[in-house]
Design an enzyme around this catalytic site. Structure first.
Site, short mmCIF file in Angstrom:
data_model
loop_
_atom_site.label_atom_id
_atom_site.label_comp_id
_atom_site.label_asym_id
_atom_site.label_seq_id
_atom_site.Cartn_x
_atom_site.Cartn_y
_atom_site.Cartn_z
N CYS A 147 -0.94 4.34 11.92
CA CYS A 147 -1.67 5.61 11.97
C CYS A 147 -1.31 6.33 13.27
CB CYS A 147 -3.17 5.36 11.89
SG CYS A 147 -3.77 4.15 13.05
N LYS A 206 -4.14 2.74 -1.78
CA LYS A 206 -3.45 3.63 -0.82
C LYS A 206 -4.27 3.75 0.45
CE LYS A 206 -0.92 6.89 1.12
NZ LYS A 206 0.34 6.51 1.81
N SER A 236 0.84 -1.20 0.00
CA SER A 236 0.00 0.00 0.00
C SER A 236 0.87 1.25 0.00
CB SER A 236 -0.93 0.01 1.21
OG SER A 236 -1.74 1.16 1.15
O1 YRO Z 1 3.77 8.80 4.50
C1 YRO Z 1 2.91 7.93 4.26
O2 YRO Z 1 1.84 8.19 3.65
C2 YRO Z 1 3.23 6.57 4.71
N1 YRO Z 1 4.47 6.09 4.38
C3 YRO Z 1 4.88 4.84 4.78
O3 YRO Z 1 6.01 4.42 4.51
N2 YRO Z 1 4.02 4.06 5.49
C4 YRO Z 1 2.77 4.49 5.82
O4 YRO Z 1 2.04 3.72 6.47
C5 YRO Z 1 2.34 5.80 5.43
C6 YRO Z 1 0.97 6.28 5.83
C7 YRO Z 1 0.77 6.50 7.32
C8 YRO Z 1 1.54 7.60 7.98
C9 YRO Z 1 2.98 7.17 8.18
C10 YRO Z 1 1.49 8.91 7.23
C11 YRO Z 1 0.95 7.83 9.36
#
Ligand code: YRO
Length: 312
Positions: free
Chosen positions: A131, A45, A21
């Site tokens: 999260c 996503k 994802s």
């Molecule tokens: O920055 C992101 O959207 C992101 N990047 C990751 O490597 N893993 C994730 O789970 C996410 C989404 C969740 C969060 C880190 C922004 C809280």
């Protein structure tokens, strides 16, 4: 014939590979390209209720052995991905996809779960426990009491096939504690690992952090993650109820890396950084490479070696 078929519960997939994802799964165009690739399935996503633009760029950088990112959860909002999934399942009966959700609060996670529960979605739901949680506390996946509270609330009403995406753990007591919690719930799968949190890389030409958000701190993926992904998949496969299957994510750059995750216990293998860098054609190459490794070992099915890691 060397068969890469696999399953999670009652859901069967023709190929063991899928995207992680966050990688090439933001837009309908991205998702259509994954659907047309050799991947066995795909995940959207991580969604919040409302659309988010995410952090300012540069927010992703390629590294020598992987990547760093602080995307900040850019996404089109749950309704966009849910509507895509409903259209997809109508067009492709007998194929199932994953919806990823990542609420910014427990209430948002539960509200999104209610929306999915009340919809006609017939696939699997991945709850991203990376999260944010209560401000000043670690992410949900590193807060065991909060994880238990979220899953307790969720499974008072949620009946669709569900799993959790976990951050990497580094202490055996963490594996013990998290597995003991996860075993109390009707989960179909556990997906390990999310990126290695809060790394920092610097551009030697300019002495500047490679990415802009969070003072340059970001999640590390790619080859750097491989030993941690293997250990997390192995540790959970030794501790979880066999009804809870493993999805292995982290450090896949070739077919042997996928073979290793399957040896450690993975039933599906997700590809993040490599997919970002090479695009959906990577699934064709990885499938060929994994089949070649299996052939040299005399295996025809993933069940011939899944979970069969030997130790000394
Ligand atoms: O920055 C992101 O959207 C992101 N990047 C990751 O490597 N893993 C994730 O789970 C996410 C989404 C969740 C969060 C880190 C922004 C809280």
């Amino acid at each position: 014939m060397t068969d890469l078929q696999t399953s999670i519960g009652d859901f069967q997939f023709d190929n063991v590979f899928m995207n992680a994802s966050g990688v090439r799964c933001y837009t309908e165009e991205d998702l259509d390209a994954l659907a047309q690739s050799d991947a066995g399935t795909f995940v959207t996503k991580s969604a919040t209720q409302a659309k988010r633009l995410g952090n300012p760029s540069p927010r992703y950088a390629r590294l020598e052995l992987g990547s760093i990112n602080s995307m900040g959860l850019p996404n089109e909002g749950l309704d966009y991905y849910l509507n895509y999934a409903l259209k997809f399942q109508e067009k492709h009966p007998g194929q199932w996809i994953f919806l990823s959700v990542a609420g910014l609060t427990m209430e948002e996670n539960l509200a999104m779960a209610h929306t999915i529960e009340e919809s006609d979605f017939n696939g699997l739901v991945e709850f991203n426990l990376s999260c944010p949680n209560v401000p000043g506390k670690p992410q949900t996946g590193y807060d065991f009491d909060r994880t238990k509270e979220l899953l307790t609330n969720l499974f008072t009403f949620f009946t669709k096939p569900a799993g959790v995406k976990l951050p990497p753990y580094f202490d055996l007591a963490q594996f013990d504690q998290m597995a003991a919690i996860l075993n109390q719930f009707p989960l179909q799968f556990v997906n390990s690992i999310n990126s290695l949190g809060n790394g920092l890389m610097i551009d030697p030409e300019t002495d500047t952090a490679l990415i802009k958000p969070k003072g340059g701190f970001g999640g590390i993926g790619g080859a750097y993650a491989k030993p941690f992904a293997l250990a997390n998949v192995r540790a959970f496969s030794q501790r979880l109820d066999p009804k809870i299957q493993l999805i292995g994510t982290g450090g896949v750059t070739n077919g042997r890396d996928a073979y290793d995750l399957i040896l450690a216990g993975a039933s599906l293998v997700q590809v993040g950084t490599l997919l970002q860098e090479e695009g959906p054609a990577v699934f064709t190459r990885l499938s060929r490479e994994l089949q070649a490794v299996m052939q040299t070992k005399g295996y025809t099915n993933l069940s011939d070696f899944k979970g069969q890691l030997k130790t000394q």
